[in-house]
Design a protein around this motif. Structure first.
Motif, PDB file in Angstrom:
ATOM      1  N   SER A  68     -37.909 -19.741  13.129  1.00  0.00           N
ATOM      2  CA  SER A  68     -38.700 -19.745  11.563  1.00  0.00           C
ATOM      3  C   SER A  68     -39.950 -20.461  11.738  1.00  0.00           C
ATOM      4  O   SER A  68     -39.729 -21.652  12.425  1.00  0.00           O
ATOM      5  N   ASP A  69     -40.863 -20.212  11.142  1.00  0.00           N
ATOM      6  CA  ASP A  69     -42.031 -20.751  10.908  1.00  0.00           C
ATOM      7  C   ASP A  69     -42.145 -21.708   9.820  1.00  0.00           C
ATOM      8  O   ASP A  69     -42.716 -22.457   9.677  1.00  0.00           O
ATOM      9  N   ASP A  70     -40.858 -21.721   8.907  1.00  0.00           N
ATOM     10  CA  ASP A  70     -40.837 -22.400   7.764  1.00  0.00           C
ATOM     11  C   ASP A  70     -40.067 -23.628   8.132  1.00  0.00           C
ATOM     12  O   ASP A  70     -38.727 -23.788   8.127  1.00  0.00           O
ATOM     13  N   ALA A  71     -40.735 -24.899   8.591  1.00  0.00           N
ATOM     14  CA  ALA A  71     -39.694 -25.874   9.152  1.00  0.00           C
ATOM     15  C   ALA A  71     -38.998 -26.489   7.957  1.00  0.00           C
ATOM     16  O   ALA A  71     -37.783 -27.125   8.207  1.00  0.00           O
ATOM     17  N   SER A  72     -39.301 -26.497   6.579  1.00  0.00           N
ATOM     18  CA  SER A  72     -38.625 -27.058   5.580  1.00  0.00           C
ATOM     19  C   SER A  72     -36.970 -26.221   5.425  1.00  0.00           C
ATOM     20  O   SER A  72     -36.265 -27.101   5.290  1.00  0.00           O
ATOM     21  N   LEU A  73     -37.244 -24.780   5.585  1.00  0.00           N
ATOM     22  CA  LEU A  73     -36.005 -24.106   5.760  1.00  0.00           C
ATOM     23  C   LEU A  73     -35.093 -24.375   6.825  1.00  0.00           C
ATOM     24  O   LEU A  73     -33.856 -24.401   6.908  1.00  0.00           O
ATOM     25  N   ALA A  74     -35.680 -24.301   8.073  1.00  0.00           N
ATOM     26  CA  ALA A  74     -35.215 -24.537   9.225  1.00  0.00           C
ATOM     27  C   ALA A  74     -34.504 -25.903   9.446  1.00  0.00           C
ATOM     28  O   ALA A  74     -33.327 -25.954  10.307  1.00  0.00           O
ATOM     29  N   ALA A  75     -34.896 -26.671   8.872  1.00  0.00           N
ATOM     30  CA  ALA A  75     -34.243 -28.001   9.280  1.00  0.00           C
ATOM     31  C   ALA A  75     -32.952 -28.286   8.379  1.00  0.00           C
ATOM     32  O   ALA A  75     -32.265 -29.148   8.541  1.00  0.00           O
ATOM     33  N   ALA A  76     -32.737 -27.246   7.337  1.00  0.00           N
ATOM     34  CA  ALA A  76     -31.307 -27.624   6.339  1.00  0.00           C
ATOM     35  C   ALA A  76     -30.244 -27.464   7.286  1.00  0.00           C
ATOM     36  O   ALA A  76     -30.183 -26.690   8.524  1.00  0.00           O
ATOM     37  N   GLN A  77     -29.244 -28.211   7.038  1.00  0.00           N
ATOM     38  CA  GLN A  77     -28.007 -28.262   7.590  1.00  0.00           C
ATOM     39  C   GLN A  77     -27.132 -27.437   6.989  1.00  0.00           C
ATOM     40  O   GLN A  77     -26.764 -27.492   5.792  1.00  0.00           O
TER      41      GLN A  77
END
Length: 134
Positions: A68-77
């Motif tokens: 994903s280009d959205d790093a804030s979403l991709a970092a979620a656990q």
């Protein structure tokens, strides 16, 4: 006068000691901790029981499963990821509600999202149904 002299000597000794004393830092030894809470441990055991041929990853990030280009979403656990025999992600199992954007990202990538409640964990067949396993 003697008291003043005594206080001056004590102050000099104190400041000399403070300047020359090594800083002593209390360091705790490393300790093993449990990465999963009780509800997560129970769900992990149920996932393993219901899906014996699948790989179960505990606490993966979305970035481990979806590009994903959205790093804030991709970092979620997440709580758990379910992978097939070929190590390809099939879906995720969560105990806490997901952010709607995270859920959309996962489902748009083709992953199933199975939500479970800590007090009412599913049986083996419900888990297999949630992930499309026979």
């Amino acid at each position: 006068m003697k008291l003043l002299f005594l206080l001056a000597v004590v102050a000099i000794v104190y400041f000399w000691w403070k300047k020359n004393a090594r800083a002593v830092v209390a360091v705790r030894p490393p300790m093993v901790k449990r990465p999963l809470d009780e509800a997560q441990r129970q769900l992990f055991a149920r996932l393993q029981s219901a899906l014996p041929s699948a790989m179960i990853l505990a606490q993966p990030s979305i970035a481990q499963l979806v590009e994903s280009d959205d790093a804030s979403l991709a970092a979620a656990q997440l709580d758990f990821a379910v992978l097939g025999r070929d190590a390809r992600p099939i879906g995720v199992a969560v105990l806490a509600p997901l952010d709607p954007r995270q859920e959309t990202l996962l489902t748009d990538a083709g992953l199933r999202v199975a939500r479970f409640k800590p007090g009412a964990l599913p049986d083996d067949q419900q888990i297999r149904d949630a992930f499309g396993y026979l």
